[in-house]
Every structure is written in structure tokens, then in C-alpha cells.
Design an enzyme around this catalytic site. Structure first.
Site, PDB file in Angstrom:
ATOM      1  N   GLU A 136       2.114  -4.783  11.031  1.00 44.93           N
ATOM      2  CA  GLU A 136       1.627  -3.390  11.031  1.00 44.93           C
ATOM      3  C   GLU A 136       2.508  -2.561  11.958  1.00 44.93           C
ATOM      4  OE1 GLU A 136      -0.922  -2.427   9.159  1.00 44.93           O
ATOM      5  OE2 GLU A 136      -1.751  -4.393   8.573  1.00 44.93           O
TER       6      GLU A 136
ATOM      7  N   HIS B  11       0.872  -1.185   0.000  1.00 44.18           N
ATOM      8  CA  HIS B  11       0.000   0.000   0.000  1.00 44.18           C
ATOM      9  C   HIS B  11       0.908   1.234   0.000  1.00 44.18           C
ATOM     10  CE1 HIS B  11      -2.961  -2.927   1.947  1.00 44.18           C
ATOM     11  NE2 HIS B  11      -3.375  -2.691   0.708  1.00 44.18           N
TER      12      HIS B  11
ATOM     13  N   GLU C  82       1.822   3.733   3.089  1.00 45.01           N
ATOM     14  CA  GLU C  82       2.261   3.148   4.359  1.00 45.01           C
ATOM     15  C   GLU C  82       3.791   3.245   4.411  1.00 45.01           C
ATOM     16  OE1 GLU C  82       0.298  -0.673   4.556  1.00 45.01           O
ATOM     17  OE2 GLU C  82      -1.679   0.276   4.447  1.00 45.01           O
TER      18      GLU C  82
ATOM     19  N   HIS D 162       3.484  -3.283   6.767  1.00 42.88           N
ATOM     20  CA  HIS D 162       2.419  -2.307   6.504  1.00 42.88           C
ATOM     21  C   HIS D 162       2.343  -1.303   7.649  1.00 42.88           C
ATOM     22  CE1 HIS D 162      -0.019  -4.475   3.265  1.00 42.88           C
ATOM     23  NE2 HIS D 162       0.952  -5.319   3.544  1.00 42.88           N
TER      24      HIS D 162
HETATM   25  O1  LIG Z   1      -5.577  -0.140   8.665  1.00 45.35           O
HETATM   26  C1  LIG Z   1      -6.152  -0.689   7.744  1.00 45.35           C
HETATM   27  O2  LIG Z   1      -7.388  -0.572   7.589  1.00 45.35           O
HETATM   28  C2  LIG Z   1      -5.400  -1.567   6.758  1.00 45.35           C
HETATM   29  C3  LIG Z   1      -3.935  -1.786   7.033  1.00 45.35           C
HETATM   30  C4  LIG Z   1      -3.488  -2.899   6.077  1.00 45.35           C
HETATM   31  O3  LIG Z   1      -3.179  -2.629   4.957  1.00 45.35           O
HETATM   32  N1  LIG Z   1      -3.614  -4.143   6.545  1.00 45.35           N
HETATM   33  C5  LIG Z   1      -3.477  -5.289   5.694  1.00 45.35           C
HETATM   34  C6  LIG Z   1      -3.681  -6.551   6.493  1.00 45.35           C
HETATM   35  C7  LIG Z   1      -3.519  -7.794   5.637  1.00 45.35           C
HETATM   36  C8  LIG Z   1      -3.852  -9.087   6.363  1.00 45.35           C
HETATM   37  O4  LIG Z   1      -5.006  -9.275   6.744  1.00 45.35           O
HETATM   38  O5  LIG Z   1      -2.936  -9.925   6.526  1.00 45.35           O
HETATM   39  C9  LIG Z   1      -4.518  -5.202   4.586  1.00 45.35           C
HETATM   40  O6  LIG Z   1      -5.653  -4.809   4.876  1.00 45.35           O
HETATM   41  O7  LIG Z   1      -4.187  -5.536   3.460  1.00 45.35           O
HETATM   42 ZN   LIG Z   2      -1.344  -2.016   4.198  1.00 42.84          ZN
END
Ligand SMILES: O=C(O)CCC(=O)N[C@@H](CCC(=O)O)C(=O)O
Ligand SMILES: [Zn+2]
EC number: 3.5.1.96
Length: 345
Positions: A224, A63, A66, A160
Site C-alpha cells: 500500500e 483497483h 489507486e 495498491h
Molecule cells: O484501503 C482500503 O480499504 C483497501 C486498499 C486495498 O485495496 N487493499 C487490498 C489489500 C489486499 C490484501 O489484503 O492483501 C484489498 O483490499 O484488496
Molecule cells: Zn487496492
């Protein structure tokens, strides 16, 4: 050709951002014998002359907005190219979406982190640059793991930052392991990165970390690190342990941790995934409600078209709430606390 500039500055991030969707491949060898292979924009592979038993993938910028992890990886890449950091293992660094970095957006047309494990090619007639990129990234990772003999150790940390603030500022998502045990040694690695909070997914996903975990049996995580900020606006001191531990991972033969201590961790089981199914979708709480905020049974979480979605149990906590996701995609993940038990080895 960009290679001379890369050799002298080590700034692969700028070169990648100047070539948003592709970059001709090229390679050179450092004085210390490490082979540097640029495979594409944002994709650079390092092979030390004598390499250890780990094949390590570090991705960031899947993303584009980030930035903290992008800055960490940029500095690690630069340190390797300028020979300030000597690698012990093969490493593949990936900056996922340089075009979205330049827009300071999560993605350009479609969320790249929902396009892995073949999702890039599902949906008849659907094609865009992120779909092409997801397919390419799958093949770079696949080649990286398959180029060497079978049986070596594999890991992939996909770095991320969260959109919202989080009660637990740093946390990781452990992709669904299809019943295999969760590894205490991976929790120890994450803790060394300053990440004491881990969510255990209970189903397959189309994320990058699930791809490497399920297809290559890699120890893979979405990690994260803090909250979305513009380039240069991160307090990098908050991620010093992560940078230091990643640096140690790639430059040392083995990492040594202290004894495993269950009380060091905050673990959560994913309770459910709430998808947005309707055009009209609203969250029942404010934008400043943080990740890991717990709700009482019956409290309203979201309204999806006509359907009111309420907390099913006391303590159901929300992660990644986002009303703006595409229809059909995850709008909230909910979790419940869990303890280390016999499912951890
Ligand atoms: O903060 C958020 O809403 C999204 C942060 C982010 O990009 N998180 C990933 C997590 C991926 C996973 O579930 O392993 C995403 O949403 O792609
Ligand atoms: Zn992300």
C-alpha cells in the site's frame, strides 16, 4: 496496430486504457535484445536476451482508482521500452483493471482483488468482466512462472493505495504462508521501498498476492503506497524510494541491503477479519479515522445488523475499514503489534 505507437512512446498505460477489457497480442524486440510481448490489455512481458534468475511480477491498478503505483509502473515500462532502463530479469507488468481506471473507481462490477485462487468461478451463474479478467490474469501469471525451468526465484509485488489516510503511510500485507517462515530479506526489500510496516495475514485469501504466494511460492505482497488520489495528483516524491528500489530490482542482478535491524520495522499480526454480513452495516467511527488507529477493549467498532462489534483487546487497531463492501466481504481487518522472533528467517 498499436505496436508502432508503443515502440515510439512507450506509453502502454494509455494504450491499455483505450482498450478497456482486451487488446490483441503483439510483440517486438528492442535494440538491446529485450523481447517485448503484449499479452493483453494491461499485460506486458519483458524478456532480456540474457536474463538472470528472478521472475518478477509487478502489478498495479487491480483497483482502478489507486493511481500512484500505476504511475510508477507506467514510468518503469516506458523506461524499458525507450531503452533508458536495461532489464536484468524477466518481468511481467500488469495493469489490472483499465476500465475502472477510466471510471476513477475501485472496480466496475466486482472487486477484482477478491476473485483470485479460483474465486472468479465460484457462485453459480455469476459472471462479469472482472471475473473473466481475474481468470485471465491468473493464467498470465501462471504461464509467466511456468514458461521457464523450475527452481528459479519468483516474486510478485501487487501495488495498491489505501482508501483512508494511514498513520503508517506505506505498508505491506504479507499473505498467509501456511506456517512457512517470514523472510527478513523481504522486510529489507520493503524497507528499501520506504515501507517499514508489514501486516502478517493468518489465513488464506482470494487476493492476487495470496494467489502468487500460495500457488507459485513467490515472495508476494500487497503493498500500500499512500492514499487514493486522481491521476496526476500524487506527490510522487513520497514514493521515490519505492520506484527506485523496484527499478533496481528489475535492472540489477542482486540487491544488496545493510544489516537486518529489527527496530527498523513496525510489524503487526492480523488479529481478526470482520466481515459485513448484513445489509445494515455501519462503522462506529468517522471516515477520517486513519488505518492503524488503535481502540480500547470494549470500544464499539461497527454494527452489523443487530450485532455490536467491539474491540476484543486493548490496542486492537483497524485496517481497511469500509462499510460499503459487498455482503460477505471483509469490512475491517484488525491487527496487534508484534515483534521479530524465531518465525522470521
Ligand atoms: O484501503 C482500503 O480499504 C483497501 C486498499 C486495498 O485495496 N487493499 C487490498 C489489500 C489486499 C490484501 O489484503 O492483501 C484489498 O483490499 O484488496
Ligand atoms: Zn487496492
Amino acid at each position: 496496430m498499436y505496436l508502432e505507437r508503443l515502440k515510439t512512446t512507450g506509453d502502454f498505460l494509455s494504450i491499455s486504457r483505450e482498450h478497456e477489457w482486451s487488446l490483441p497480442s503483439g510483440e517486438f524486440t528492442l535494440n538491446n535484445g529485450t523481447q517485448v510481448q503484449v499479452l493483453d490489455t494491461g499485460v506486458i512481458q519483458f524478456t532480456p536476451a540474457q536474463y538472470g534468475n528472478k521472475d518478477i511480477v509487478l502489478s498495479s491498478g487491480i483497483h482502478g482508482n489507486e493511481t500512484a503505483p500505476i504511475e510508477i509502473c507506467h514510468e518503469l515500462i516506458q523506461a524499458v521500452i525507450l531503452e533508458k532502463l536495461n532489464l536484468a530479469h524477466r518481468v511481467l507488468f500488469i495493469f489490472g483493471n483499465p476500465a475502472s481506471m477510466n471510471l476513477a473507481e475501485r472496480f466496475v462490477e466486482e472487486n477484482l482483488n477478491r476473485l483470485f485462487s479460483g474465486a472468479h468461478s465460484k457462485g453459480e451463474g455469476l459472471c462479469n468482466k472482472e471475473r473473466v479478467r481475474a481468470k485471465q490474469l491468473e493464467s498470465y501469471v501462471s504461464d509467466f512462472f511456468n514458461q521457464v525451468e523450475a527452481g528459479r526465484y519468483r516474486c510478485h509485488y501487487d501495488l495498491h493505495t489505501a482508501i483512508r489516510g494511514s498513520k503508517n503511510e506505506k505498508f505491506a500485507v504479507y499473505p498467509f504462508l501456511h506456517g512457512k517462515p517470514w523472510k527478513k530479506s523481504q522486510l529489507q526489500f520493503l524497507l528499501a521501498c520506504g515501507v517499514n510496516t508489514v501486516l502478517m495475514m493468518q489465513s488464506p485469501a482470494t487476493t492476487f498476492s495470496y494467489f502468487s504466494s500460495s500457488q507459485f511460492a513467490a515472495d508476494a505482497f500487497t503493498v500500500e503506497l499512500g492514499q487514493v488520489k486522481a491521476f496526476g495528483c500524487n506527490d510522487m516524491s513520497r514514493f521515490a524510494e519505492a520506484k527506485q528500489t523496484l527499478s533496481a530490482l528489475i535492472s540489477q542482478g542482486e540487491l544488496v541491503y545493510g544489516d537486518f535491524n529489527a527496530v527498523d520495522y513496525e510489524l503487526f499480526n492480523v488479529h481478526r477479519t470482520i466481515n459485513r454480513t448484513q445489509q445494515q452495516f455501519t462503522l462506529a467511527f468517522a471516515d477520517d479515522v486513519e488505518n492503524f488507529t488503535a481502540f480500547k477493549q470494549g470500544e464499539l467498532l461497527a454494527i452489523d445488523g443487530e450485532q455490536q462489534i467491539v474491540a476484543e483487546v486493548d490496542g486492537e487497531a483497524v485496517i481497511f475499514p469500509n462499510a460499503k463492501v459487498a455482503i460477505g466481504q471483509r469490512a475491517i481487518l484488525t491487527v496487534l503489534p508484534m515483534q521479530v522472533d524465531e518465525r522470521f528467517q
